[in-house]
Design a protein around this motif. Structure first.
Motif, PDB file in Angstrom:
ATOM      1  N   GLN A  75       0.819  -1.215   0.000  1.00  0.00           N
ATOM      2  CA  GLN A  75       0.000   0.000   0.000  1.00  0.00           C
ATOM      3  C   GLN A  75       0.855   1.269   0.000  1.00  0.00           C
ATOM      4  O   GLN A  75       0.332   2.357   0.163  1.00  0.00           O
ATOM      5  N   TYR A  76       2.154   1.114  -0.193  1.00  0.00           N
ATOM      6  CA  TYR A  76       3.062   2.253  -0.209  1.00  0.00           C
ATOM      7  C   TYR A  76       3.539   2.522  -1.627  1.00  0.00           C
ATOM      8  O   TYR A  76       3.937   1.608  -2.350  1.00  0.00           O
ATOM      9  N   TYR A  77       3.511   3.792  -2.006  1.00  0.00           N
ATOM     10  CA  TYR A  77       3.967   4.226  -3.322  1.00  0.00           C
ATOM     11  C   TYR A  77       5.153   5.156  -3.128  1.00  0.00           C
ATOM     12  O   TYR A  77       5.055   6.167  -2.429  1.00  0.00           O
ATOM     13  N   PHE A  97       1.112   6.522   1.442  1.00  0.00           N
ATOM     14  CA  PHE A  97       0.412   5.326   1.892  1.00  0.00           C
ATOM     15  C   PHE A  97      -1.032   5.463   1.438  1.00  0.00           C
ATOM     16  O   PHE A  97      -1.644   6.515   1.605  1.00  0.00           O
ATOM     17  N   GLU A  98      -1.574   4.396   0.849  1.00  0.00           N
ATOM     18  CA  GLU A  98      -2.962   4.449   0.393  1.00  0.00           C
ATOM     19  C   GLU A  98      -3.698   3.179   0.771  1.00  0.00           C
ATOM     20  O   GLU A  98      -3.229   2.078   0.522  1.00  0.00           O
ATOM     21  N   LYS A  99      -4.853   3.371   1.378  1.00  0.00           N
ATOM     22  CA  LYS A  99      -5.788   2.285   1.649  1.00  0.00           C
ATOM     23  C   LYS A  99      -7.007   2.587   0.797  1.00  0.00           C
ATOM     24  O   LYS A  99      -7.894   3.334   1.194  1.00  0.00           O
ATOM     25  N   LEU A 100      -7.003   2.053  -0.412  1.00  0.00           N
ATOM     26  CA  LEU A 100      -7.996   2.407  -1.422  1.00  0.00           C
ATOM     27  C   LEU A 100      -9.420   2.149  -0.957  1.00  0.00           C
ATOM     28  O   LEU A 100     -10.302   2.983  -1.119  1.00  0.00           O
ATOM     29  N   TRP A 101      -9.654   0.988  -0.331  1.00  0.00           N
ATOM     30  CA  TRP A 101     -11.015   0.618   0.059  1.00  0.00           C
ATOM     31  C   TRP A 101     -11.559   1.492   1.189  1.00  0.00           C
ATOM     32  O   TRP A 101     -12.757   1.631   1.342  1.00  0.00           O
ATOM     33  N   ASP A 102     -10.683   2.103   1.991  1.00  0.00           N
ATOM     34  CA  ASP A 102     -11.114   3.016   3.047  1.00  0.00           C
ATOM     35  C   ASP A 102     -10.974   4.481   2.627  1.00  0.00           C
ATOM     36  O   ASP A 102     -11.211   5.382   3.428  1.00  0.00           O
ATOM     37  N   LYS A 103     -10.545   4.697   1.389  1.00  0.00           N
ATOM     38  CA  LYS A 103     -10.331   6.038   0.841  1.00  0.00           C
ATOM     39  C   LYS A 103      -9.390   6.859   1.716  1.00  0.00           C
ATOM     40  O   LYS A 103      -9.655   8.012   2.049  1.00  0.00           O
TER      41      LYS A 103
END
Length: 114
Positions: A75-77, A97-103
């Motif tokens: 989840q890290y770019y 850091f991105e948690k796509l499903w939790d926006k």
């Protein structure tokens, strides 16, 4: 023939035990994978977010130009970005850091890149 079969079975069992003990004692470590299409909309938006969040935190007024390289690890770019301060363009490195499903998107760090 039964002795030969027993030897093969014993060797197979011993091999399985060795492989299993190696796999559990040395689990694979995560690593950065290169993003092949940095021009992808999602990757572009991550880079723009990194610059905007940096500006918000620091009060600077950087303007996003482009992303020229990127890596992902779960989840890290890790993004390599070119931005300008309206005087000269400079290269930066940022991790988002991105948690796509939790926006959820969070800027982990943003710094000048060499």
């Amino acid at each position: 023939m039964t002795t030969q079969l027993r030897s093969i079975l014993l060797l197979a069992l011993l091999s399985a035990v060795i492989v299993h003990s190696y796999a559990t004692s040395n689990p694979p470590t995560p690593g950065w994978t290169r993003i092949k299409k940095v021009e992808d909309y999602h990757v572009q938006s991550m880079a723009e977010f990194a610059v905007a969040e940096h500006n918000k935190r620091t009060g600077e007024n950087l303007e996003y130009i482009r992303i020229y390289r990127g890596y992902v690890d779960g989840q890290y770019y890790r993004l390599f970005i070119e931005a300008t301060n309206h005087v000269k363009a400079q290269k930066y490195e940022g991790v988002v850091f991105e948690k796509l499903w939790d926006k959820i998107r969070e800027l982990v760090y943003f710094k000048t890149s060499s």
